[in-house]
Design an enzyme around this catalytic site. Structure first.
Site, PDB file in Angstrom:
ATOM      1  N   LYS A 113       0.832  -1.210   0.000  1.00 14.66           N
ATOM      2  CA  LYS A 113       0.000   0.000   0.000  1.00 14.66           C
ATOM      3  C   LYS A 113       0.861   1.252   0.000  1.00 14.66           C
ATOM      4  O   LYS A 113       0.486   2.263  -0.592  1.00 14.66           O
ATOM      5  CB  LYS A 113      -0.943  -0.011   1.203  1.00 14.66           C
ATOM      6  CG  LYS A 113      -2.053  -1.033   1.028  1.00 14.66           C
ATOM      7  CD  LYS A 113      -2.949  -1.113   2.246  1.00 14.66           C
ATOM      8  CE  LYS A 113      -4.053  -2.136   2.046  1.00 14.66           C
ATOM      9  NZ  LYS A 113      -4.688  -2.480   3.328  1.00 14.66           N
ATOM     10  N   LYS A 215      -8.556 -13.721  -8.623  1.00 18.44           N
ATOM     11  CA  LYS A 215      -9.731 -13.800  -7.769  1.00 18.44           C
ATOM     12  C   LYS A 215     -10.620 -12.567  -7.856  1.00 18.44           C
ATOM     13  O   LYS A 215     -10.193 -11.507  -8.308  1.00 18.44           O
ATOM     14  CB  LYS A 215      -9.321 -14.095  -6.327  1.00 18.44           C
ATOM     15  CG  LYS A 215      -8.550 -13.043  -5.606  1.00 18.44           C
ATOM     16  CD  LYS A 215      -8.282 -13.523  -4.179  1.00 18.44           C
ATOM     17  CE  LYS A 215      -8.143 -12.327  -3.271  1.00 18.44           C
ATOM     18  NZ  LYS A 215      -7.967 -12.593  -1.886  1.00 18.44           N
ATOM     19  N   LYS A 218     -12.786  -6.280  -5.030  1.00 20.84           N
ATOM     20  CA  LYS A 218     -13.477  -5.004  -5.211  1.00 20.84           C
ATOM     21  C   LYS A 218     -12.772  -4.106  -6.208  1.00 20.84           C
ATOM     22  O   LYS A 218     -13.390  -3.429  -7.002  1.00 20.84           O
ATOM     23  CB  LYS A 218     -13.486  -4.207  -3.888  1.00 20.84           C
ATOM     24  CG  LYS A 218     -14.186  -4.861  -2.758  1.00 20.84           C
ATOM     25  CD  LYS A 218     -14.147  -3.960  -1.531  1.00 20.84           C
ATOM     26  CE  LYS A 218     -13.990  -4.828  -0.297  1.00 20.84           C
ATOM     27  NZ  LYS A 218     -14.557  -4.352   0.904  1.00 20.84           N
TER      28      LYS A 218
END
Ligand code: TRP
Length: 351
Positions: A113, A215, A218
């Site tokens: 991140k 996979k 979102k």
């Protein structure tokens, strides 16, 4: 009483999709009877990556409604919002005194991140230098660094034994155990149990996305939300990535098509799956038919959830009651643990 304590949370960053459902939510529902369960919405964690005051409350509300619509029962499990428990941020501050910035910086999710926030693409680049940096416009927020402390506190403040989370959260759970052990041994106490992942047995469920890649997630724009309406859902499935079709009998299935089979296996009956597998093997398959079938079977799972979701969302009074009761239960335990931790650490009052 005496049941093992199970706790898990989902970050409030958007609606829940089929991956969340099979990977987490449907399992939570099954656990409610056998364990002392706490399920919460991690809104403080959401702030580490997407602070948006216009969205935050809506996101929290969506997830609570999705939790309830999918079958979590506030009579059985404690369902609460992280920010409703002020004991969490307080213990987070205290626990941080025993957490090393080095170990936080080495955490995979942080590096990932942080790279994104700094706009660094390459894996190899040394991010430590960039983080210390010189340019004040580019920064990695300290909340992101201490994300694992906050998650550890979510777990430890409830003295949870089992934490059902996916593979991507294993490292955070490992850190939680380390912090618990460190605190206990530093003060010579036995305050925090060391939590472990919940082993459901069998192979982990993999819920692939519709875009032929890995996979469902979102951020990838490849997913089916639990609250997608019929039209949207059908359209998404019909547009899913496939290939030009098998040309020889018994040909290996390409990754995007295998993904559709995997989704069919999750939502349909073994007979239906076999029908399409056989059709693939003898080259008679038509992807349009497979997709139509898949859309119908997914709708059987998601539509009832969507319907309950709509009802619950419209009932502010009910929602308020559920969340308040959950907060009270969560705070009861949290305040007990916090009090113990403060005493152990030598914080005493003069009055
Ligand atoms: N970090 C978790 C995730 O991204 C969410 C989370 C926050 C959590 N606190 C937790 C999960 C405590 C389990 C227990 O999915």
């Amino acid at each position: 009483m005496g049941k093992e304590i199970v706790l898990s949370g989902i970050r409030a960053t958007g609606n829940l999709h089929l991956g969340n459902y099979y990977g987490a939510l449907s399992k939570f529902v099954r656990m409610q009877d056998d364990y002392d369960c706490l399920f919460f919405i991690a809104d403080l964690h959401a702030l580490t990556t997407s602070p948006d005051p216009k969205q935050l409350h809506e996101n929290v509300k969506n997830i609570i409604c999705e939790y309830l619509a999918a079958g979590l029962d506030p009579e059985k499990a404690t369902i609460f919002v992280q920010s409703d428990v002020p004991e969490i941020p307080e213990l987070y501050l205290l626990l941080n005194m025993h957490v090393g910035i080095g170990e936080l910086m080495r955490t995979a999710s942080f590096k990932d991140k942080a790279r994104k926030q700094l706009g660094i693409k390459s894996e190899s680049e040394d991010i430590e230098k960039e983080i210390i940096g010189t340019d004040s416009n580019k920064r990695v927020n300290a909340g992101l660094l201490t994300y694992p402390t906050l998650m550890a506190v979510d777990i430890l403040i409830q003295k949870a034994h089992k934490v059902p989370v996916g593979k991507d959260q294993e490292q955070h759970l490992e850190l939680t155990r380390r912090f618990a052990r460190r605190f206990n041994s530093f003060y010579g106490v036995d305050l925090f149990p060391e939590p472990t992942n919940f082993d459901f047995g069998g192979a982990p469920v993999k819920v692939p996305g519709l875009d032929g890649s890995g996979k469902m997630g979102k951020s990838e724009g490849n997913c089916i939300y639990l609250i997608d309406d019929e039209k949207v859902l059908r359209k998404k499935v019909m547009r899913a990535t496939t290939d030009t079709g098998p040309t020889e009998p018994g040909q290996a299935v390409s990754a995007p098509v295998e993904n559709l089979f995997t989704l069919l296996e999750l939502t349909s009956t073994p007979e239906v799956v076999k029908h399409y597998r056989d059709a693939y093997a003898d080259c008679s398959i038509r992807y349009g038919d497979l997709k139509k079938q898949l859309a119908e079977d997914i709708l059987k799972v998601t539509l009832p959830i969507r319907e309950r979701y709509m009802e619950i969302r419209g009932d502010e009074e009910y929602l308020g009651r559920v969340v308040k009761a959950g907060a009270e239960k969560a705070r009861e335990r949290a305040s007990k643990t916090l009090k113990e931790a403060r005493e152990i650490m030598g914080i005493r009052k003069f009055y």
